[in-house]
Design a protein around this motif. Structure first.
Motif, PDB file in Angstrom:
ATOM      1  N   ASP A 395       0.627  -1.069   0.113  1.00 10.44           N
ATOM      2  CA  ASP A 395      -0.002   0.015  -0.011  1.00 10.44           C
ATOM      3  C   ASP A 395       0.574   1.252  -0.203  1.00 10.44           C
ATOM      4  O   ASP A 395       0.489   2.163  -0.621  1.00 10.44           O
ATOM      5  N   ARG A 396       2.066   1.289   0.751  1.00 10.56           N
ATOM      6  CA  ARG A 396       2.770   2.470   0.730  1.00 10.56           C
ATOM      7  C   ARG A 396       3.419   2.807  -0.355  1.00 10.56           C
ATOM      8  O   ARG A 396       3.889   3.717  -1.111  1.00 10.56           O
ATOM      9  N   LEU A 397       4.051   1.380  -1.104  1.00  5.52           N
ATOM     10  CA  LEU A 397       4.714   1.679  -2.534  1.00  5.52           C
ATOM     11  C   LEU A 397       3.729   2.352  -3.616  1.00  5.52           C
ATOM     12  O   LEU A 397       4.201   3.068  -4.499  1.00  5.52           O
ATOM     13  N   ARG A 398       2.378   2.276  -3.301  1.00  7.93           N
ATOM     14  CA  ARG A 398       1.323   2.840  -4.303  1.00  7.93           C
ATOM     15  C   ARG A 398       1.479   4.350  -4.157  1.00  7.93           C
ATOM     16  O   ARG A 398       0.967   4.905  -5.218  1.00  7.93           O
ATOM     17  N   THR A 399       2.124   4.821  -2.943  1.00  9.23           N
ATOM     18  CA  THR A 399       2.234   6.169  -3.108  1.00  9.23           C
ATOM     19  C   THR A 399       3.049   6.875  -4.244  1.00  9.23           C
ATOM     20  O   THR A 399       3.071   7.861  -4.511  1.00  9.23           O
ATOM     21  N   ARG A 400       4.091   6.058  -4.446  1.00  8.92           N
ATOM     22  CA  ARG A 400       4.849   6.392  -5.753  1.00  8.92           C
ATOM     23  C   ARG A 400       4.678   5.664  -6.874  1.00  8.92           C
ATOM     24  O   ARG A 400       5.190   5.996  -7.759  1.00  8.92           O
ATOM     25  N   GLY A 401       3.312   5.186  -6.713  1.00  9.68           N
ATOM     26  CA  GLY A 401       2.743   4.569  -8.291  1.00  9.68           C
ATOM     27  C   GLY A 401       3.213   3.025  -8.495  1.00  9.68           C
ATOM     28  O   GLY A 401       2.441   2.736  -9.627  1.00  9.68           O
ATOM     29  N   TRP A 402       3.878   2.516  -7.801  1.00 10.68           N
ATOM     30  CA  TRP A 402       4.376   1.060  -7.776  1.00 10.68           C
ATOM     31  C   TRP A 402       3.118   0.119  -7.467  1.00 10.68           C
ATOM     32  O   TRP A 402       2.620   0.320  -6.162  1.00 10.68           O
ATOM     33  N   GLN A 403       2.601  -0.700  -8.391  1.00  4.28           N
ATOM     34  CA  GLN A 403       1.801  -1.830  -7.788  1.00  4.28           C
ATOM     35  C   GLN A 403       2.588  -3.268  -7.634  1.00  4.28           C
ATOM     36  O   GLN A 403       2.999  -3.563  -8.803  1.00  4.28           O
ATOM     37  N   VAL A 404       2.650  -3.395  -6.518  1.00  2.00           N
ATOM     38  CA  VAL A 404       3.544  -4.638  -6.026  1.00  2.00           C
ATOM     39  C   VAL A 404       2.510  -5.446  -5.377  1.00  2.00           C
ATOM     40  O   VAL A 404       2.687  -5.183  -4.202  1.00  2.00           O
ATOM     41  N   PRO A 405       1.907  -6.429  -5.937  1.00  4.45           N
ATOM     42  CA  PRO A 405       0.847  -7.207  -5.242  1.00  4.45           C
ATOM     43  C   PRO A 405       1.352  -7.930  -4.021  1.00  4.45           C
ATOM     44  O   PRO A 405       2.627  -8.583  -3.889  1.00  4.45           O
ATOM     45  N   ALA A 406       0.899  -8.071  -2.797  1.00  2.00           N
ATOM     46  CA  ALA A 406       0.761  -8.630  -1.831  1.00  2.00           C
ATOM     47  C   ALA A 406      -0.602  -9.601  -1.486  1.00  2.00           C
ATOM     48  O   ALA A 406      -1.499  -9.071  -1.710  1.00  2.00           O
ATOM     49  N   TYR A 407      -0.301 -10.918  -1.676  1.00  2.34           N
ATOM     50  CA  TYR A 407      -1.602 -11.555  -1.358  1.00  2.34           C
ATOM     51  C   TYR A 407      -1.425 -13.051  -0.784  1.00  2.34           C
ATOM     52  O   TYR A 407      -0.199 -13.608  -0.578  1.00  2.34           O
ATOM     53  N   ALA A 408      -2.351 -13.606  -0.120  1.00  3.44           N
ATOM     54  CA  ALA A 408      -2.431 -14.938   0.604  1.00  3.44           C
ATOM     55  C   ALA A 408      -2.340 -15.780  -0.415  1.00  3.44           C
ATOM     56  O   ALA A 408      -3.027 -15.881  -1.479  1.00  3.44           O
ATOM     57  N   LEU A 409      -1.627 -17.130  -0.281  1.00  2.00           N
ATOM     58  CA  LEU A 409      -1.567 -18.135  -1.164  1.00  2.00           C
ATOM     59  C   LEU A 409      -2.880 -18.970  -0.966  1.00  2.00           C
ATOM     60  O   LEU A 409      -3.629 -18.780   0.183  1.00  2.00           O
ATOM     61  N   PRO A 410      -3.066 -19.799  -2.167  1.00  2.00           N
ATOM     62  CA  PRO A 410      -4.387 -20.864  -1.818  1.00  2.00           C
ATOM     63  C   PRO A 410      -4.257 -21.924  -1.016  1.00  2.00           C
ATOM     64  O   PRO A 410      -3.117 -22.125  -0.268  1.00  2.00           O
ATOM     65  N   ALA A 411      -5.071 -22.575  -1.014  1.00  2.00           N
ATOM     66  CA  ALA A 411      -5.273 -23.808   0.063  1.00  2.00           C
ATOM     67  C   ALA A 411      -3.904 -24.652  -0.243  1.00  2.00           C
ATOM     68  O   ALA A 411      -3.644 -24.876  -1.423  1.00  2.00           O
ATOM     69  N   ASN A 412      -3.448 -25.462   0.811  1.00  2.00           N
ATOM     70  CA  ASN A 412      -3.690 -25.089   1.946  1.00  2.00           C
ATOM     71  C   ASN A 412      -2.599 -23.995   2.665  1.00  2.00           C
ATOM     72  O   ASN A 412      -2.196 -24.375   4.016  1.00  2.00           O
ATOM     73  N   ARG A 413      -2.211 -23.168   2.116  1.00  2.00           N
ATOM     74  CA  ARG A 413      -1.184 -22.135   2.659  1.00  2.00           C
ATOM     75  C   ARG A 413      -1.775 -20.924   2.563  1.00  2.00           C
ATOM     76  O   ARG A 413      -1.232 -20.019   2.342  1.00  2.00           O
ATOM     77  N   GLU A 414      -3.281 -20.633   3.224  1.00  2.00           N
ATOM     78  CA  GLU A 414      -3.747 -19.476   3.134  1.00  2.00           C
ATOM     79  C   GLU A 414      -2.948 -18.608   4.142  1.00  2.00           C
ATOM     80  O   GLU A 414      -3.058 -17.200   4.209  1.00  2.00           O
ATOM     81  N   ASP A 415      -2.309 -19.323   5.103  1.00  2.00           N
ATOM     82  CA  ASP A 415      -1.297 -18.444   6.274  1.00  2.00           C
ATOM     83  C   ASP A 415      -0.140 -17.811   5.906  1.00  2.00           C
ATOM     84  O   ASP A 415       0.187 -16.926   6.324  1.00  2.00           O
ATOM     85  N   LEU A 416      -0.018 -18.026   4.395  1.00  2.00           N
ATOM     86  CA  LEU A 416       1.345 -17.540   4.030  1.00  2.00           C
ATOM     87  C   LEU A 416       0.968 -16.535   3.030  1.00  2.00           C
ATOM     88  O   LEU A 416       0.554 -16.741   1.940  1.00  2.00           O
ATOM     89  N   VAL A 417       1.546 -15.275   3.427  1.00  2.00           N
ATOM     90  CA  VAL A 417       1.463 -13.889   2.459  1.00  2.00           C
ATOM     91  C   VAL A 417       2.762 -13.721   1.749  1.00  2.00           C
ATOM     92  O   VAL A 417       3.783 -13.699   2.302  1.00  2.00           O
ATOM     93  N   ILE A 418       2.722 -13.667   0.515  1.00  2.00           N
ATOM     94  CA  ILE A 418       3.808 -13.328  -0.244  1.00  2.00           C
ATOM     95  C   ILE A 418       3.473 -12.028  -0.936  1.00  2.00           C
ATOM     96  O   ILE A 418       2.419 -11.848  -1.284  1.00  2.00           O
TER      97      ILE A 418
END
Length: 465
Positions: A395-418
């Motif tokens: 979200d902070r990178l978007r203030t400079r225009g960069w779109q760098v996605p962060a997202y949770a992985l699908p089953a069974n690793r929803e606990d891991l955000v990359i």
């Protein structure tokens, strides 16, 4: 007529655009407008709204091409009125499409004796669905000939892009998607075989998994299915989702066996507007041999002036992207594609090294050309609490225009955000170094202003995969 009635002489007035009466009020948004307006004025109004979109070159979430040579833009303009489906009216555009099919078959090592067949589509998702339908029809035909029911088809995949979920839902197929586990984020032969049975219409490995950017082991899966057939008598065909890798592996990992060199691979889809370097709106599906495309999937259309074969799901669609694909094939050749994509891999490696130096991050995939696409992804180091989450970082990178996605992985690793970066043609080393400096500034910001209530996935800006 009054001497100075502006409405009566509207089309003859050349006002300064933003002083015109056309733009002195807001544009209609929910009701169809009553009056026509000056073209230049309305263009300016629409153009101004487009400024509020993100800068596509800074969109490091997308796999799609955001850079084009001037010649490509000119060809798109030249082809604006060409309808790809109307092969009688635009026979040379149809010929160009056919040449591209043959070139892709050659690129993917189609056997010399094979009578290859394929077509262009609006994108890789449509191409994937055409390959999926061919698997389903071929399976149904075998089952009917054996006097067996066809009411419980299933499809085995690794972690897949949403188009395969759509395909399974639209055509009433059980999707046996292999979930991620600790230490394994892609398909393996063992996991595939556990899910195969007589109702399996096909197995779909992905050459460039959406979430982690890695290649799935196509050859190893094919060999496992060979052994499975020897033991059970069940012949299961494969379709390779080469949306990204189909335009990468042939040039940058030519020794990787994933294509029609494997007899079990009957079809491949790819995206021309990703690493094929064409403008948005073109994909491709190629079958190993004409016999691998069931007759039920072919339509013959005679009301456009000739009896034309039609395979794609869509009917009328623009021809410019196909023409530009052909331009790229001629313009770059194997050497040019290799040089272009190798530069992207080098930049991905550079980014992986620099991001690893930042401190709180652990790189999962670093852009190795033998095992994935030119991209890289990372997670927060175990036990690390830098005062922000990857969602906050994005979200902070978007203030400079960069779109760098962060997202949770699908089953069974929803606990891991990359977090992930796609390095496409046009993402230069210089641009990447600016991104790294902005990342350093973001970390410094959070060191001074730690986030006490961090963002969740639901609150974070959405990104398309």
């Amino acid at each position: 007529m009054p001497l100075h009635s502006k409405d009566d002489i509207r089309e003859f007035i050349d006002d300064e655009i933003y002083a015109s009466s056309d733009l002195s009020t807001t544009m209609p948004k929910f009701k169809f407008p009553q009056q026509e307006q000056a073209a230049q004025h309305i263009y300016s109004a629409v153009h101004d709204e487009l400024m509020l979109d993100g800068n596509s070159r800074q969109n490091l979430a997308t796999f799609c091409q955001t850079f084009a040579e001037p010649e490509v833009r000119q060809l798109m303009d030249d082809c604006m009125d060409k309808n790809m489906v109307d092969k009688d009216e635009y026979p040379q555009t149809a010929e160009i499409e056919a040449r591209c099919v043959h070139m892709l078959a050659d690129l993917w090592n189609s056997p010399e004796s094979a009578n290859t067949i394929g077509c262009s589509t609006t994108g890789s998702s449509e191409a994937a669905m055409l390959g999926g339908m061919a698997m389903k029809r071929a399976w149904e035909k075998r089952r009917k000939e054996a006097g067996k029911p066809i009411d419980r088809p299933n499809l085995v995949t690794g972690p897949v892009q949403v188009c395969w979920h759509k395909f399974a839902r639209y055509w009433d197929i059980e999707l046996r998607e292999i979930p991620m586990e600790e230490g394994r984020l892609i398909m393996t032969p063992e996991e595939v075989i556990q899910r195969c049975d007589e109702n399996t219409i096909g197995v779909v490995p992905t050459l460039g998994v959406t979430f982690t950017c890695q290649y799935e082991p196509v050859q190893a899966v094919a060999e496992a299915l060979d052994r499975f057939e020897e033991e059970t008598g069940i012949d299961i065909r494969m379709h390779v989702d080469g949306a990204s890798g189909g335009f990468l592996a042939p040039f940058c990992a030519p020794d990787l066996v994933w294509d029609f060199r494997l007899p079990r691979v009957k079809s491949i889809n790819t995206s021309g507007h990703k690493f094929g370097l064409s403008p948005l709106g073109v994909g491709w599906v190629i079958w190993r041999e004409e016999a691998d495309l069931p007759e039920e999937e072919i339509f013959w259309v005679n009301y456009l002036g000739g009896n034309m074969r039609d395979i794609a799901l869509n009917f009328s669609r623009p021809g410019g992207q196909v023409v530009c694909q052909y331009y790229n094939f001629l313009r770059l050749g194997r050497e040019g594609y290799r040089r272009t994509h190798t530069a992207c891999y080098d930049t991905a490696k550079y980014l992986a090294e620099e991001i690893a130096k930042l401190g709180p991050f652990e790189v999962i995939y670093d852009g190795d050309m033998a095992s994935g696409i030119p991209a890289m992804c990372w997670k927060m180091k175990a036990g690390e609490d830098p005062g922000f989450t990857l969602y906050d970082f994005a979200d902070r990178l978007r203030t400079r225009g960069w779109q760098v996605p962060a997202y949770a992985l699908p089953a069974n690793r929803e606990d891991l955000v990359i977090q992930r970066i796609l390095v496409r043609h046009g993402v230069s080393r210089d641009l990447s170094s600016i991104l790294v400096e902005d990342m350093k500034r973001v970390i410094e910001h959070f060191e001074k202003h730690p986030v006490h209530t961090t963002m969740t996935a639901a609150e974070a800006s959405g990104f398309s995969h």
